[in-house]
Design a protein around this motif. Structure first.
Motif, PDB file in Angstrom:
ATOM      1  N   ASN A  13      76.087  43.098  10.399  1.00 40.52           N
ATOM      2  CA  ASN A  13      75.999  41.751  10.972  1.00 40.52           C
ATOM      3  C   ASN A  13      74.639  41.532  11.636  1.00 40.52           C
ATOM      4  OD1 ASN A  13      77.036  39.223  11.421  1.00 40.52           O
ATOM      5  ND2 ASN A  13      78.036  39.769  13.338  1.00 40.52           N
ATOM      6  N   THR A  14      74.124  42.560  12.306  1.00 37.85           N
ATOM      7  CA  THR A  14      72.798  42.466  12.924  1.00 37.85           C
ATOM      8  C   THR A  14      71.722  42.222  11.878  1.00 37.85           C
ATOM      9  OG1 THR A  14      73.444  43.929  14.743  1.00 37.85           O
ATOM     10  CG2 THR A  14      71.087  43.702  14.323  1.00 37.85           C
ATOM     11  N   LEU A  15      71.814  42.925  10.752  1.00 35.89           N
ATOM     12  CA  LEU A  15      70.846  42.746   9.665  1.00 35.89           C
ATOM     13  C   LEU A  15      70.945  41.342   9.067  1.00 35.89           C
ATOM     14  CD1 LEU A  15      71.204  46.192   7.844  1.00 35.89           C
ATOM     15  CD2 LEU A  15      69.371  45.462   9.380  1.00 35.89           C
ATOM     16  N   LEU A  16      72.167  40.823   8.989  1.00 40.72           N
ATOM     17  CA  LEU A  16      72.345  39.477   8.439  1.00 40.72           C
ATOM     18  C   LEU A  16      71.671  38.418   9.306  1.00 40.72           C
ATOM     19  CD1 LEU A  16      76.071  39.517   7.269  1.00 40.72           C
ATOM     20  CD2 LEU A  16      74.082  39.148   5.819  1.00 40.72           C
ATOM     21  N   GLN A  17      71.679  38.626  10.620  1.00 42.55           N
ATOM     22  CA  GLN A  17      71.120  37.624  11.538  1.00 42.55           C
ATOM     23  C   GLN A  17      69.605  37.749  11.686  1.00 42.55           C
ATOM     24  OE1 GLN A  17      73.316  35.476  12.238  1.00 42.55           O
ATOM     25  NE2 GLN A  17      75.019  36.774  11.565  1.00 42.55           N
ATOM     26  N   SER A  18      69.055  38.884  11.306  1.00 36.42           N
ATOM     27  CA  SER A  18      67.628  39.122  11.527  1.00 36.42           C
ATOM     28  C   SER A  18      66.779  38.498  10.423  1.00 36.42           C
ATOM     29  CB  SER A  18      67.347  40.623  11.603  1.00 36.42           C
ATOM     30  OG  SER A  18      65.970  40.857  11.779  1.00 36.42           O
ATOM     31  N   GLU A  19      65.708  37.832  10.832  1.00 30.75           N
ATOM     32  CA  GLU A  19      64.775  37.238   9.877  1.00 30.75           C
ATOM     33  C   GLU A  19      63.521  38.099   9.719  1.00 30.75           C
ATOM     34  OE1 GLU A  19      64.022  33.332  11.259  1.00 30.75           O
ATOM     35  OE2 GLU A  19      66.116  32.697  11.151  1.00 30.75           O
ATOM     36  N   VAL A  20      63.440  39.180  10.482  1.00 30.15           N
ATOM     37  CA  VAL A  20      62.289  40.081  10.401  1.00 30.15           C
ATOM     38  C   VAL A  20      62.793  41.510  10.238  1.00 30.15           C
ATOM     39  CG1 VAL A  20      60.835  38.578  11.809  1.00 30.15           C
ATOM     40  CG2 VAL A  20      62.216  40.333  12.920  1.00 30.15           C
ATOM     41  N   HIS A  21      61.882  42.421  10.013  1.00 29.99           N
ATOM     42  CA  HIS A  21      62.242  43.829   9.882  1.00 29.99           C
ATOM     43  C   HIS A  21      62.703  44.385  11.236  1.00 29.99           C
ATOM     44  CE1 HIS A  21      60.122  43.393   6.091  1.00 29.99           C
ATOM     45  NE2 HIS A  21      60.587  44.567   5.710  1.00 29.99           N
ATOM     46  N   ILE A  22      63.672  45.266  11.190  1.00 34.79           N
ATOM     47  CA  ILE A  22      64.166  45.943  12.393  1.00 34.79           C
ATOM     48  C   ILE A  22      63.900  47.432  12.245  1.00 34.79           C
ATOM     49  CG2 ILE A  22      66.177  46.449  13.826  1.00 34.79           C
ATOM     50  CD1 ILE A  22      67.464  43.899  12.859  1.00 34.79           C
ATOM     51  N   LYS A  23      63.266  48.003  13.235  1.00 36.41           N
ATOM     52  CA  LYS A  23      62.962  49.429  13.183  1.00 36.41           C
ATOM     53  C   LYS A  23      64.174  50.256  13.606  1.00 36.41           C
ATOM     54  CE  LYS A  23      57.967  48.977  13.883  1.00 36.41           C
ATOM     55  NZ  LYS A  23      56.794  49.362  14.707  1.00 36.41           N
ATOM     56  N   ILE A  24      64.234  51.473  13.077  1.00 38.10           N
ATOM     57  CA  ILE A  24      65.355  52.365  13.368  1.00 38.10           C
ATOM     58  C   ILE A  24      65.472  52.603  14.875  1.00 38.10           C
ATOM     59  CG2 ILE A  24      66.298  54.678  13.028  1.00 38.10           C
ATOM     60  CD1 ILE A  24      66.479  52.921  10.561  1.00 38.10           C
ATOM     61  N   GLN A  25      64.340  52.777  15.557  1.00 34.08           N
ATOM     62  CA  GLN A  25      64.372  53.053  16.991  1.00 34.08           C
ATOM     63  C   GLN A  25      64.980  51.878  17.763  1.00 34.08           C
ATOM     64  OE1 GLN A  25      63.635  56.041  18.431  1.00 34.08           O
ATOM     65  NE2 GLN A  25      64.560  55.081  20.228  1.00 34.08           N
ATOM     66  N   LEU A  59      64.553  51.161   3.526  1.00 36.04           N
ATOM     67  CA  LEU A  59      63.742  51.363   4.725  1.00 36.04           C
ATOM     68  C   LEU A  59      62.271  51.367   4.331  1.00 36.04           C
ATOM     69  CD1 LEU A  59      63.392  52.099   7.736  1.00 36.04           C
ATOM     70  CD2 LEU A  59      63.692  54.506   7.082  1.00 36.04           C
ATOM     71  N   GLU A  60      61.520  50.391   4.841  1.00 36.75           N
ATOM     72  CA  GLU A  60      60.096  50.301   4.540  1.00 36.75           C
ATOM     73  C   GLU A  60      59.293  51.004   5.628  1.00 36.75           C
ATOM     74  OE1 GLU A  60      58.578  46.486   3.252  1.00 36.75           O
ATOM     75  OE2 GLU A  60      60.641  45.750   3.054  1.00 36.75           O
ATOM     76  N   ARG A  61      58.412  51.857   5.222  1.00 36.19           N
ATOM     77  CA  ARG A  61      57.619  52.654   6.158  1.00 36.19           C
ATOM     78  C   ARG A  61      56.820  51.763   7.107  1.00 36.19           C
ATOM     79  NH1 ARG A  61      53.445  57.532   4.431  1.00 36.19           N
ATOM     80  NH2 ARG A  61      53.045  58.290   6.557  1.00 36.19           N
ATOM     81  N   SER A  62      56.886  52.065   8.366  1.00 38.50           N
ATOM     82  CA  SER A  62      56.181  51.395   9.468  1.00 38.50           C
ATOM     83  C   SER A  62      56.717  49.988   9.762  1.00 38.50           C
ATOM     84  CB  SER A  62      54.665  51.311   9.212  1.00 38.50           C
ATOM     85  OG  SER A  62      54.358  50.313   8.268  1.00 38.50           O
ATOM     86  N   LYS A  63      57.613  49.497   8.906  1.00 42.77           N
ATOM     87  CA  LYS A  63      58.157  48.153   9.142  1.00 42.77           C
ATOM     88  C   LYS A  63      59.614  48.188   9.595  1.00 42.77           C
ATOM     89  CE  LYS A  63      55.176  45.633   5.924  1.00 42.77           C
ATOM     90  NZ  LYS A  63      55.138  44.748   4.727  1.00 42.77           N
ATOM     91  N   GLY A  64      60.412  48.989   8.919  1.00 40.41           N
ATOM     92  CA  GLY A  64      61.826  49.038   9.251  1.00 40.41           C
ATOM     93  C   GLY A  64      62.679  48.531   8.110  1.00 40.41           C
ATOM     94  N   ILE A  65      63.839  47.967   8.418  1.00 40.66           N
ATOM     95  CA  ILE A  65      64.774  47.496   7.399  1.00 40.66           C
ATOM     96  C   ILE A  65      64.975  46.000   7.539  1.00 40.66           C
ATOM     97  CG2 ILE A  65      66.011  49.660   7.056  1.00 40.66           C
ATOM     98  CD1 ILE A  65      68.030  48.834   9.068  1.00 40.66           C
ATOM     99  N   ASN A  66      65.228  45.357   6.403  1.00 43.18           N
ATOM    100  CA  ASN A  66      65.432  43.915   6.398  1.00 43.18           C
ATOM    101  C   ASN A  66      66.150  43.537   5.111  1.00 43.18           C
ATOM    102  OD1 ASN A  66      65.237  41.242   7.279  1.00 43.18           O
ATOM    103  ND2 ASN A  66      63.366  40.901   6.098  1.00 43.18           N
ATOM    104  N   LEU A  67      67.028  42.544   5.179  1.00 44.33           N
ATOM    105  CA  LEU A  67      67.741  42.068   4.007  1.00 44.33           C
ATOM    106  C   LEU A  67      67.002  40.886   3.394  1.00 44.33           C
ATOM    107  CD1 LEU A  67      71.445  42.095   5.292  1.00 44.33           C
ATOM    108  CD2 LEU A  67      70.350  43.788   3.826  1.00 44.33           C
ATOM    109  N   SER A  68      66.945  40.850   2.073  1.00 44.76           N
ATOM    110  CA  SER A  68      66.351  39.701   1.398  1.00 44.76           C
ATOM    111  C   SER A  68      67.313  38.518   1.485  1.00 44.76           C
ATOM    112  CB  SER A  68      66.078  40.033  -0.071  1.00 44.76           C
ATOM    113  OG  SER A  68      67.310  40.211  -0.763  1.00 44.76           O
TER     114      SER A  68
END
Length: 674
Positions: A13-25, A59-68
């Motif tokens: 659900n967090t990934l669905l709401q995010s419009e930018v990359h989210i880092k693992i940390q 998981l994109e290096r230095s960016k994090g994760i994001n859904l298209s």
């Protein structure tokens, strides 16, 4: 079938709401879990997505994760058509409720094996659960018995048995929605729901959805029930005059007259929306109106708040009580599936409402159950909120659980987002909602064709609040630095193929700068012990009249500049006008006035008068508590502590026996910790 547990669902659900990359940390910090757990959850999410032919999360290096955008659309479509399910484990208390509800709506003899099959536990565990169920039933004068021909049955008053079903079933509804539990009358349940939807649409009203589901499940039992009960002619006439009764009789014509009345009572009780006084004529039910106005006054007195729109509050409570009085008298209860959330998230408000409802119980001669207290809490809570607004965004709240729950959500969202221009509340009915009119849509259920929707719990969790804050800060543009604006300035210094990546990094960085913590509705985190110490507990051994006692008790707060002398004058003036209204029990006064009468900051002290203080109408105060409340919310934890201490005669006796501040602190500290 691959299923997601609660933690994985929250992460998705967090990934669905995010419009930018989210880092693992960031996920580690927000969810308070290890990196290993995050990677493990992502693997489970990817397995789930793959099973539904949806592209996996990368998981994109230095960016994090994001859904298209395509992934989001596919996942939302999946969630709407097939709600996410999880591995089901029923807690011991849930198993007891399942057993009771299964027996109350059985279509055949039930044996231990039937309970084992549903609950997926051992025979010994079910035997222990049956013992607990038997004890719980005995509290209501009911008996659990086993007979060879009929299996397990519940003997006793039919009204109490029905009341228990409607008290317990809503706590299990989510399991019926996911298919973890099923009804023996599934086809009839679906047909009954269509009938209730027809009634709702015909009357152009809204009922609590869970109530309709519970009724749909119980209607088949009404046709089989051998036991009967009777209503008085007066009550029958009142109920049979309603539009609900006419439609219930039309759609459920196979039921006897009393059973149609019974269903009508449930519908009237769940019709929580505020209606106009023209529809609910006060003269037709003066008793309910008098009780509503008295209950609002009692709550206002105990909570030390003044409602600016008191008539609206009274009308809201009146509409609820008008039907509830019938339910109280005939043992008809509407189980509140939010009760534990209400008690957990709003403990101060719940306790104050429960104390205020003691007056209601005394007047009608029956106790008010906690599920009813929770509904009243939602009503009152919907009218307690902050009033700060800045024109920046429009927010829509979609809540099919009832208007009181929606009002509670609106109150908390307005506290979280004080700069919101408008916050509207609707139920998800039909397709006439224009989402384009709102920058943010908050819903307790999945909404089709709404890309900017945030899915939250009916009672907001910490994760929900953070998600709302992020979404609203991202949507709001006034007075903020926008990534597009920065990009316009710097893009001439960057290669064109790097523009999109730079924009995403800028969005991510600017979001981190504006990150704030949530500010929940119950900002009453400071209780009595935050204010009481050996310098704020006073013992007076001389004789004083009541005006002198109030001035003496208030003097330390005036010296601290927490209140002005106008506040003290207001307390005395109100006592002259209204009498000893500030007594919360026989010997304790909670001295207070309105915030605008001279409150500078939240404060509290305690005064013990060994000789007692004589107030008007022969009332004697041995303790005067002075409360300076600067708004409607921040003092609620203090009031909860006050109610806890002075509602218990044993604790109060210990308090009155104290001879100094040190003893008093020990007694209060021990009582509050317990």
């Amino acid at each position: 079938m691959i299923e997601l547990d609660t933690r994985c669902q929250e992460l998705l659900n967090t990934l669905l709401q995010s419009e930018v990359h989210i880092k693992i940390q960031e996920i580690v910090d927000e969810k308070q879990i290890s990196k290993r757990s995050v990677y493990y959850d992502l693997c489970k999410i990817n397995d789930f997505l793959a099973s539904h032919h949806i592209e996996e999360v990368t998981l994109e290096r230095s960016k994090g994760i994001n859904l298209s955008q395509k992934q989001k659309e596919q996942i939302r479509e999946l969630m709407y058509s097939e709600p996410l399910v999880r591995n089901v484990y029923f807690s011991p208390s849930e198993r007891v409720l399942i057993i009771i509800c299964m027996i109350l709506q059985k279509d055949r003899p039930l044996l231990i094996e039937d309970f084992i099959d549903v609950c997926q536990v051992s025979r010994n565990t079910i035997i222990n659960d049956l013992k607990v169920a038997s004890t719980k039933l005995q509290e209501y004068g009911l008996t659990l018995k086993f007979e060879n021909k009929t299996g397990y049955i519940i003997q006793g008053d039919v009204i109490r048995k029905r009341a228990l079903f409607f008290l317990y079933f809503p706590e299990l509804i989510s399991y019926y929605h996911t298919g973890a539990l099923t009804s023996p009358y599934q086809e009839q349940v679906e047909e009954n729901l269509k009938k209730f939807d027809y009634i709702e649409k015909t009357l152009d009203t809204q009922y609590v959805r869970d109530t309709l589901v519970a009724l749909a499940h119980f209607v088949p039992v009404l046709g089989q029930e051998d036991e009967s009960f009777h209503f008085t002619d007066i009550d029958k006439n009142k109920i049979m005059d309603t539009y609900e009764y006419t439609l219930v009789q039309r759609k459920f014509h196979h039921l006897a007259e009393d059973e149609c009345i019974y269903l009508t009572l449930h519908l009237l009780g769940s019709r929580l929306e505020v209606t106009s006084m023209e529809i609910n004529d006060v003269s037709e039910d003066q008793e309910a109106y008098d009780l509503a106005t008295s209950l609002v006054s009692e709550f206002s007195r105990l909570a030390c708040v003044e409602f600016e729109n008191k008539e609206v509050v009274e009308r809201s409570i009146f509409v609820h009580l008008k039907a509830s009085l019938y339910r109280y008298r005939y043992g008809i209860q509407i189980g509140n599936p939010l009760i534990n959330d209400v008690k957990g998230q709003y403990p101060e408000l719940f306790e104050i409402t429960k104390k205020a409802a003691e007056y209601l119980a005394q007047q009608i001669g029956v106790p008010i159950a906690d599920n009813e207290i929770a509904y009243l809490t939602l009503h009152f809570g919907g009218f307690i909120s902050t009033n700060q607004t800045v024109d920046q965004m429009n927010i829509l709240i979609i809540c099919p659980n009832g208007i009181s729950t929606g009002n509670m959500l609106r109150a908390e969202v307005s506290t979280l987002i004080p700069h919101a221009d408008t916050i509207d509340v609707v139920a998800l009915r039909g397709n006439d909602i224009s989402f384009d009119d709102y920058q943010v849509v908050i819903s307790t259920v999945e909404v089709p064709n709404c890309s900017n929707c945030i899915i939250v719990h009916p009672i907001l969790s910490d994760a929900d609040r953070v998600m709302i804050l992020r979404k609203c800060m991202r949507t709001s543009g006034k007075g903020q630095i926008r990534a597009d604006d920065v990009l316009e300035i710097v893009k001439k210094y960057v290669k064109e193929e790097d523009h999109q990546a730079l924009k995403i990094d800028l969005q991510h960085y600017l979001e981190s700068l504006t990150e704030i913590r949530y500010h929940p509705l119950q900002d009453g985190s400071r209780g009595m012990l935050s204010f009481l110490n050996e310098e704020t507990i006073y013992f007076h051994d001389e004789d004083y009249d009541w005006q002198e006692a109030i001035r003496l008790s208030s003097e330390p707060l005036v010296e601290k500049k927490s209140i002005t002398t106008d506040f003290v004058d207001a307390m005395i003036r109100q006592t002259r006008k209204m009498g000893p209204y500030m007594f919360i029990n026989e010997h304790v006064v909670l001295a207070h006035a309105k915030p605008e009468d001279g409150v500078v900051q939240l404060d509290f002290n305690m005064n013990v008068f060994e000789s007692g203080v004589y107030f008007p109408k022969q009332r004697i105060a041995k303790v005067i508590l002075v409360l300076a409340a600067e708004d409607k919310v921040k003092h609620l934890k203090i009031l909860k502590d006050v109610m806890h201490l002075f509602s218990n005669e044993d604790i109060q006796s210990e308090i009155l026996a104290c001879k100094n501040a040190s003893q008093m602190l020990q007694v209060i500290g021990k009582a509050l910790k317990a």
